[in-house]
Design an enzyme around this catalytic site. Structure first.
Site, short mmCIF file in Angstrom:
data_model
loop_
_atom_site.label_atom_id
_atom_site.label_comp_id
_atom_site.label_asym_id
_atom_site.label_seq_id
_atom_site.Cartn_x
_atom_site.Cartn_y
_atom_site.Cartn_z
N GLU A 84 -19.26 15.87 2.35
CA GLU A 84 -19.57 14.94 1.26
C GLU A 84 -20.88 14.19 1.51
OE1 GLU A 84 -17.66 11.10 -1.16
OE2 GLU A 84 -16.50 12.08 0.43
N LYS B 138 -12.14 14.79 5.47
CA LYS B 138 -13.29 14.32 4.70
C LYS B 138 -14.19 13.44 5.55
CE LYS B 138 -13.96 10.74 2.19
NZ LYS B 138 -13.99 9.61 1.22
N LYS C 286 -18.39 18.39 -1.49
CA LYS C 286 -18.06 17.26 -2.37
C LYS C 286 -19.35 16.45 -2.62
CE LYS C 286 -15.08 13.21 -2.98
NZ LYS C 286 -13.91 12.43 -2.49
N ARG D 145 0.84 -1.21 0.00
CA ARG D 145 0.00 0.00 0.00
C ARG D 145 0.87 1.25 0.00
NH1 ARG D 145 -2.90 -3.42 3.59
NH2 ARG D 145 -2.05 -2.40 5.45
#
Length: 340
Positions: A178, A137, A220, A46
């Site tokens: 979002e 976020k 968003k 990753r």
């Protein structure tokens, strides 16, 4: 709360021709994507994959304004010992962090969810700020199907988004707000319009009630599109007309910018629709905050092989460049083919 700092950060995230790379996949999500390309998901694999993205000089310096990170990633170091956050900062981008704990079943509301993660968030935000995060976020998930979404689920998710946003701003971190209306169902474009309008109005009412500084957020949202199972594919001009009309009725002009999620659209469709939206001359800066629509091509090109790093970076640079053109209203199919 430093309102001037928040406003400057929000404006930087939606700067002309630049957008946000969503590299905040959870360990389980990235494991599925790695499995599709024959790569075992480990901490090292990753890291290696995300490092190649962050070292993609052209994309990061010219087209990417910020990078949303996962908790693991914001703490990781590159192979040479450089913190990944430092690579992002040196490229002129802003590090960000996903802070929600995912969507979980909402008691009493079958088939609907609530995003969790508010418990202890204030302390985590302070730590993330110290680690370099300047924005965050939180994703609320709203599904469309028979009988849903309900007003109760919409209001519950709107309240959580607003509380998250207020906590972020207290920590001098810009919240990306979002509220995603999923495009998975068989609903029409008009049904998507209706639900998204209801959701956005609820979200901005909740933000107002929580005294969130609107000039210090980035929205968003999803685009207004028909469900993937509807059998209808809206043209970019149809998507743009519906989305701009909706936002003019639902989004305050105080919001400094809108960074769209791709929501399962193909790379090409996400770019073409963004371009049509920007060409419609909206009253806000509009750009991208894409995950799969930026990463599908480089992941496939990389396939876990060190020899493929250059090809993967080229694929990432290409997609970032195309979306940069779209965010300026300068994209075309001929430009796509010529750059490829």
């Amino acid at each position: 709360m430093n309102e001037q700092q928040l406003a400057q950060t929000a404006q930087a995230l939606v700067a002309p021709g630049r957008g946000i790379l969503a590299a905040d996949e959870s360990s389980s999500t990235i494991a599925k994507r790695f499995s599709a390309i024959g790569v075992e998901s480990t901490a090292d694999s990753r890291r290696d994959y995300r490092e190649l993205l962050f070292r993609s000089t052209q994309a990061m310096q010219k087209y990417i304004s910020g990078v949303i990170l996962y908790d693991e990633t914001i703490r990781q170091k590159a192979v040479d010992g450089t913190p990944l956050v430092t690579l992002i900062e040196k490229a002129g981008s802003l590090p960000g962090i996903k802070v929600d704990a995912g969507a979980k079943p909402l008691p009493g509301f079958p088939r609907e969810t609530i995003t969790e993660g508010l418990d202890g968030l204030a302390g985590r935000l302070k730590e993330y700020y110290d680690l370099g995060a300047r924005f965050a976020k939180w994703r609320a998930v709203i599904d469309i199907a028979d009988g849903i979404p309900t007003r109760g689920a919409i209001l519950t998710n709107a309240d959580a988004l607003a509380r998250y946003a207020a906590l972020c701003q207290e920590a001098n971190i810009v919240p990306i707000v979002e509220p995603e209306v999923l495009m998975d169902g068989n609903h029409s474009l008009h049904r998507c319009y209706e639900v998204t309008e209801t959701v956005l109005r609820a979200v901005f009412t909740a933000l107002y009630e929580q005294r969130v500084f609107l000039e210090g957020i980035v929205l968003k949202p999803n685009m207004v599109v028909p469900g993937m199972k509807s059998g209808h594919r809206a043209s970019p001009d149809e998507v743009a007309a519906a989305t701009i009309r909706l936002f003019k009725n639902s989004v305050p002009v105080a919001v400094p910018g809108i960074a769209f999620l791709s929501g399962g659209q193909s790379d090409f469709d996400a770019t073409a629709n963004l371009d049509a939206l920007v060409r419609a001359a909206p009253p806000w800066p509009m750009t991208f905050s894409y995950g799969r629509a930026l990463q599908a091509a480089p992941q496939k090109a990389w396939s876990g092989k060190p020899a493929n790093v250059g090809a993967a970076q080229a694929a990432f640079n290409h997609r970032a460049h195309m979306n940069s053109l779209a965010a300026l209203g300068q994209w075309s199919e001929s430009a796509e083919k010529a750059a490829a």
